[in-house]
Scaffold this motif. Structure first.
Motif, PDB file in Angstrom:
ATOM      1  N   GLY A 154       0.703  -1.113   0.118  1.00 19.23           N
ATOM      2  CA  GLY A 154       0.027  -0.121   0.055  1.00 19.23           C
ATOM      3  C   GLY A 154       0.602   1.332   0.136  1.00 19.23           C
ATOM      4  N   GLU A 155       2.046   1.141   0.235  1.00 14.85           N
ATOM      5  CA  GLU A 155       2.978   2.302   0.313  1.00 14.85           C
ATOM      6  C   GLU A 155       3.518   2.757  -1.162  1.00 14.85           C
ATOM      7  OE1 GLU A 155       4.570   2.346   4.786  1.00 14.85           O
ATOM      8  OE2 GLU A 155       5.918   1.482   3.306  1.00 14.85           O
ATOM      9  N   THR A 156       4.102   4.005  -1.245  1.00 12.76           N
ATOM     10  CA  THR A 156       4.599   4.425  -2.568  1.00 12.76           C
ATOM     11  C   THR A 156       6.066   4.638  -2.829  1.00 12.76           C
ATOM     12  OG1 THR A 156       2.541   5.233  -3.072  1.00 12.76           O
ATOM     13  CG2 THR A 156       4.304   6.119  -4.128  1.00 12.76           C
ATOM     14  N   ALA A 157       6.570   4.150  -3.736  1.00 15.73           N
ATOM     15  CA  ALA A 157       8.228   4.464  -3.992  1.00 15.73           C
ATOM     16  C   ALA A 157       8.148   5.048  -5.347  1.00 15.73           C
ATOM     17  CB  ALA A 157       8.896   3.018  -4.189  1.00 15.73           C
ATOM     18  N   ALA A 158       8.921   6.164  -5.459  1.00 17.46           N
ATOM     19  CA  ALA A 158       8.975   7.091  -6.569  1.00 17.46           C
ATOM     20  C   ALA A 158      10.256   6.575  -7.401  1.00 17.46           C
ATOM     21  CB  ALA A 158       9.258   8.571  -5.811  1.00 17.46           C
ATOM     22  N   VAL A 159      10.186   6.673  -8.462  1.00 21.98           N
ATOM     23  CA  VAL A 159      11.409   6.482  -9.368  1.00 21.98           C
ATOM     24  C   VAL A 159      11.834   7.699 -10.136  1.00 21.98           C
ATOM     25  CG1 VAL A 159      10.767   4.142  -9.888  1.00 21.98           C
ATOM     26  CG2 VAL A 159       9.913   5.713 -11.331  1.00 21.98           C
ATOM     27  N   PHE A 160      12.934   8.110 -10.034  1.00 18.18           N
ATOM     28  CA  PHE A 160      13.335   9.256 -10.648  1.00 18.18           C
ATOM     29  C   PHE A 160      14.467   8.633 -11.761  1.00 18.18           C
ATOM     30  CE2 PHE A 160      16.245  13.313 -10.041  1.00 18.18           C
ATOM     31  CZ  PHE A 160      15.231  14.090 -10.707  1.00 18.18           C
ATOM     32  N   LEU A 161      14.190   8.326 -12.721  1.00 23.19           N
ATOM     33  CA  LEU A 161      15.008   7.570 -13.455  1.00 23.19           C
ATOM     34  C   LEU A 161      14.973   7.789 -15.117  1.00 23.19           C
ATOM     35  CD1 LEU A 161      14.281   3.771 -12.271  1.00 23.19           C
ATOM     36  CD2 LEU A 161      16.197   5.010 -11.898  1.00 23.19           C
ATOM     37  N   LYS A 162      16.052   7.842 -15.767  1.00 24.12           N
ATOM     38  CA  LYS A 162      15.854   7.823 -17.403  1.00 24.12           C
ATOM     39  C   LYS A 162      15.634   6.687 -17.915  1.00 24.12           C
ATOM     40  CE  LYS A 162      19.324  11.712 -17.137  1.00 24.12           C
ATOM     41  NZ  LYS A 162      20.706  12.107 -17.646  1.00 24.12           N
ATOM     42  N   ASN A 163      15.394   6.486 -19.260  1.00 18.52           N
ATOM     43  CA  ASN A 163      14.849   5.008 -19.653  1.00 18.52           C
ATOM     44  C   ASN A 163      15.877   4.045 -19.746  1.00 18.52           C
ATOM     45  OD1 ASN A 163      12.464   6.652 -20.480  1.00 18.52           O
ATOM     46  ND2 ASN A 163      12.508   6.068 -22.846  1.00 18.52           N
TER      47      ASN A 163
ATOM     48  N   ALA B 149       5.512   5.843  -8.146  1.00 22.96           N
ATOM     49  CA  ALA B 149       5.458   7.217  -8.816  1.00 22.96           C
ATOM     50  C   ALA B 149       6.590   7.505  -9.734  1.00 22.96           C
ATOM     51  CB  ALA B 149       5.195   8.265  -7.607  1.00 22.96           C
ATOM     52  N   CYS B 150       6.019   7.930 -11.194  1.00 18.95           N
ATOM     53  CA  CYS B 150       6.836   8.181 -12.281  1.00 18.95           C
ATOM     54  C   CYS B 150       7.083   9.663 -12.186  1.00 18.95           C
ATOM     55  CB  CYS B 150       6.454   7.585 -13.444  1.00 18.95           C
ATOM     56  SG  CYS B 150       5.775   5.871 -13.422  1.00 18.95           S
ATOM     57  N   ILE B 151       8.523   9.864 -11.962  1.00 22.93           N
ATOM     58  CA  ILE B 151       8.801  11.519 -11.711  1.00 22.93           C
ATOM     59  C   ILE B 151       9.881  11.727 -13.071  1.00 22.93           C
ATOM     60  CG2 ILE B 151      10.073  12.950 -10.351  1.00 22.93           C
ATOM     61  CD1 ILE B 151       9.303  11.361  -7.988  1.00 22.93           C
ATOM     62  N   ASN B 152       9.425  12.892 -13.477  1.00 19.56           N
ATOM     63  CA  ASN B 152      10.222  13.601 -14.744  1.00 19.56           C
ATOM     64  C   ASN B 152      11.472  13.873 -14.206  1.00 19.56           C
ATOM     65  OD1 ASN B 152      10.993  15.403 -16.562  1.00 19.56           O
ATOM     66  ND2 ASN B 152       9.168  16.368 -17.216  1.00 19.56           N
ATOM     67  N   TYR B 153      12.587  13.312 -14.655  1.00 15.46           N
ATOM     68  CA  TYR B 153      14.027  13.510 -14.320  1.00 15.46           C
ATOM     69  C   TYR B 153      14.410  14.841 -14.809  1.00 15.46           C
ATOM     70  CZ  TYR B 153      14.703  12.020 -19.138  1.00 15.46           C
ATOM     71  OH  TYR B 153      14.684  11.788 -20.654  1.00 15.46           O
ATOM     72  N   ASN B 154      13.715  15.705 -15.417  1.00 11.20           N
ATOM     73  CA  ASN B 154      13.983  17.090 -15.661  1.00 11.20           C
ATOM     74  C   ASN B 154      13.656  18.133 -14.638  1.00 11.20           C
ATOM     75  OD1 ASN B 154      14.833  17.038 -18.565  1.00 11.20           O
ATOM     76  ND2 ASN B 154      12.824  16.199 -18.940  1.00 11.20           N
ATOM     77  N   ILE B 155      12.677  17.695 -13.855  1.00 10.56           N
ATOM     78  CA  ILE B 155      12.444  18.647 -12.574  1.00 10.56           C
ATOM     79  C   ILE B 155      13.475  18.785 -11.436  1.00 10.56           C
ATOM     80  CG2 ILE B 155       9.939  18.315 -13.187  1.00 10.56           C
ATOM     81  CD1 ILE B 155       9.717  16.687 -10.640  1.00 10.56           C
TER      82      ILE B 155
END
Length: 619
Positions: free
Chosen positions: A104-113, A132-138
């Motif tokens: 039930g918890e969330t992990a965020a990925v800050f990854l390129k392709n 959570a899919c995070i834009n690696y530009n931010i």
């Protein structure tokens, strides 16, 4: 009697020809409707099972049926369905056992392709966690915001994004967000490298009990969208939405023998839809680290690609590249995407051959959309009477100046006539729900229109202006509100404005997008009112935007204003500014242009303007 039989037989022969003349798309419409109903029924049956069938289950089924088939082709490596299954199990065990993630918890990925993107997502799914899919530009404020908004307990990244991580690490540590590198070694104190543990962990199947609380409304993925206002919002992508996305590729004619080329960033729903479609049919996909014009068709030939994904700007780049004798030397049969303009569409087909273009209209968090299954050039989709009843959408009159729908004397919205531009809204029902944004009820409610066609109903506000012609084709016109699209990214003007306003010489700022000849979307421009007694500092503004905004959101043009116009509802007026654009010959206000070589905003000249409009200056 023989004459009568002959006449009847003649009519029967002529009937299909007459029908085809008056209803040229009838057969296509019927086939599409049948497919939509069939796929919708199948999705409902999957989700009604106990426990419900998920996208993860679809993948595991394919891994059982053809374990050695390649799932991911990346550079010189190939990863089979079995290998991705095993690697995802290793990730699951480390994230659950060592990292301590709970169901039930969330992990965020800050990854390129990279391929790890997929096995991290599947691994999280195996322990009932969301990704959570995070834009690696931010960077900085935006990065902290998205992590907080999705309540991420863990952030997974790689050392190539070290500087972005170290900028926010102290704050993340205070907030209890643990950061890990998917690498053998860590260059950052306080950030553990996980790859060694993952490699040494068991790759046996993860017990079903680890994800025993999964339901049809569980959200395995959060995708961030700028929507129409403010900082990025985490759109809830639940199991039903994922199945709808995966079946888009089936509706486009993709099958298990296809190889799909994905050069789009995986934090985008467009790219994720490609992956989901691949899993649905059991195909193979080529993952590209970054889109490259020069390598595009070489990659398609090298990997024998049969299906490509696009956004409008990608197709323009391909058409603008130098022509080659090998332009038609490929095996691509279908192109799936959105945002391709008519002139680019025609040129693409002329140059690269008779590829089936499947243009899609929809938005990440939306509850409906369209598919152009006929190949009609320029159309974003196709509709008909029955589909409208199924999708329950409407195009309604919209007042651009007031930035709100037009309502009649009863307070209800007014549908537009055929051929008129209207705001796309989708009725919120059990079959067409709007799931909103995680942890942000106010922003969710802001996207809902009440009392649209009758008192008490509720519709999702897409923020898009569309038009429908007499044949049922849908054409995209523009976006309303505070968002424009550049380089395939949605730019929230309020976010850019909040960043620019922190500079000491700026009193007020109004960010908007302006069209540029030869480019898709609109490029950023800012009208600025200076603080009394202070002057414009082009170098300082350049450094500030580079530090705090992703490249696509940085305004390329600055216009100095003595006063800012507002609308009747006390919002900043953008329409006239957009129309006037950035031509120094027609604008008396001081104009400035972002010069990357000078690392400064320099005075806008007629020579610079001509270079841009003649496509001699790259933006």
């Amino acid at each position: 009697m023989p004459g009568l039989y002959t006449a009847v037989l003649g009519l029967l022969v002529l009937l299909p020809l007459v029908g085809n003349f008056f209803f040229p798309y009838l057969w296509m419409d019927l086939v599409f409707l049948f497919s939509v109903i069939q796929k919708g029924y199948r999705i409902e049956k999957r989700l009604q099972r106990k426990p419900p069938v998920t996208i993860l289950d679809v993948f595991l089924d394919k891994a059982q049926k053809h374990p050695e088939k390649p799932l991911i082709l990346f550079e010189d490596k190939s990863f089979s369905y079995r290998e991705v299954d095993r690697r995802s199990s290793q990730v699951a065990r480390v994230l659950q056992g060592h990292v301590g993630l709970k169901e039930g918890e969330t992990a965020a990925v800050f990854l390129k392709n990279i391929p790890a993107y997929l096995w991290v997502w599947l691994g999280l799914g195996k322990i009932g966690c969301a990704m959570a899919c995070i834009n690696y530009n931010i960077r900085l404020k935006s990065l902290l915001h998205v992590l907080s908004s999705c309540e991420a307990k863990v952030l997974l990244t790689t050392p190539d994004l070290k500087s972005a991580i170290e900028d926010v690490l102290p704050t993340l540590q205070k907030e209890g967000v643990r950061v890990f590198y998917l690498s053998d070694d860590s260059p950052t104190e306080g950030v553990e490298a996980l790859l060694g543990r993952i490699k040494s962990s068991s790759d046996e199947p993860v017990p079903l009990s680890c994800r025993g609380n999964t339901t049809p409304t569980s959200s395995p993925i959060y995708v961030f969208t700028s929507g129409t206002t403010g900082l990025p919002k985490a759109a809830i992508i639940n199991q039903k939405k994922m199945f709808n996305a995966s079946n888009l590729f089936v509706l486009c004619g993709v099958h298990s023998k296809d190889t799909i080329y994905i050069p789009l960033p995986l934090y985008h729903m467009a790219a994720l839809t490609g992956v989901l479609g691949c899993l649905e049919v059991g195909a193979t996909f080529v993952l590209k680290s970054k889109f490259s014009v020069s390598q595009y068709w070489d990659d398609c030939r090298r990997y024998r690609v049969s299906v490509i994904q696009y956004i409008g700007e990608i197709m323009r780049y391909l058409c603008n590249a130098p022509k080659k004798e090998s332009d038609r030397d490929h095996s691509v049969r279908i192109a799936i995407g959105n945002g391709m303009r008519s002139e680019v569409w025609k040129e693409f087909l002329r140059r690269f051959g008779p590829i089936q273009i499947r243009e899609i209209y929809g938005c990440t968090e939306g509850n409906g959309g369209f598919l152009n299954y006929t190949g009609k050039v320029g159309a974003a989709g196709k509709t008909n009477f029955i589909y409208k009843k199924l999708a329950q959408y409407e195009l309604i009159q919209y007042d651009i100046e007031k930035d709100e729908p037009v309502r009649d004397e009863r307070g209800l919205c007014i549908p537009v006539a055929l051929g008129e531009t209207g705001l796309m809204v989708g009725k919120i029902t059990r079959l067409t729900p709007f799931d909103g944004y995680v942890g942000d009820r106010k922003k969710t409610e802001k996207k809902i229109l009440q009392d649209v066609l009758k008192k008490g109903d509720a519709y999702f506000n897409s923020g898009d202006l569309l038009i429908q012609d007499h044949e049922g084709f849908i054409y995209f016109q523009d976006r309303v509100g505070d968002t424009f699209r550049w380089k395939g990214e949605n730019v929230a003007t309020t976010e850019a404005e909040s960043i620019l306003e922190t500079l000491d010489f700026i009193q007020e700022v109004n960010v908007y997008g302006v069209p540029v000849p030869g480019h898709e979307g609109k490029i950023g421009m800012a009208a600025i009112r200076l603080k009394e007694g202070l002057s414009f500092d082009g170098k300082k503004l350049y450094v500030h935007t580079q530090d705090y905004l992703p490249n696509y959101a940085i305004p390329r043009f600055i216009r100095i204003r003595e006063a800012m116009e507002i609308t009747v509802t006390y919002k900043q007026s953008k329409n006239q500014l957009v129309k006037e654009a950035f031509d120094p010959a027609t604008i008396s206000d001081p104009l400035f242009f972002l010069d990357d070589l000078e690392k400064c905003y320099v005075p806008m000249t007629q020579q610079i303007y001509s270079s841009i409009t003649e496509k001699k200056l790259k933006l």
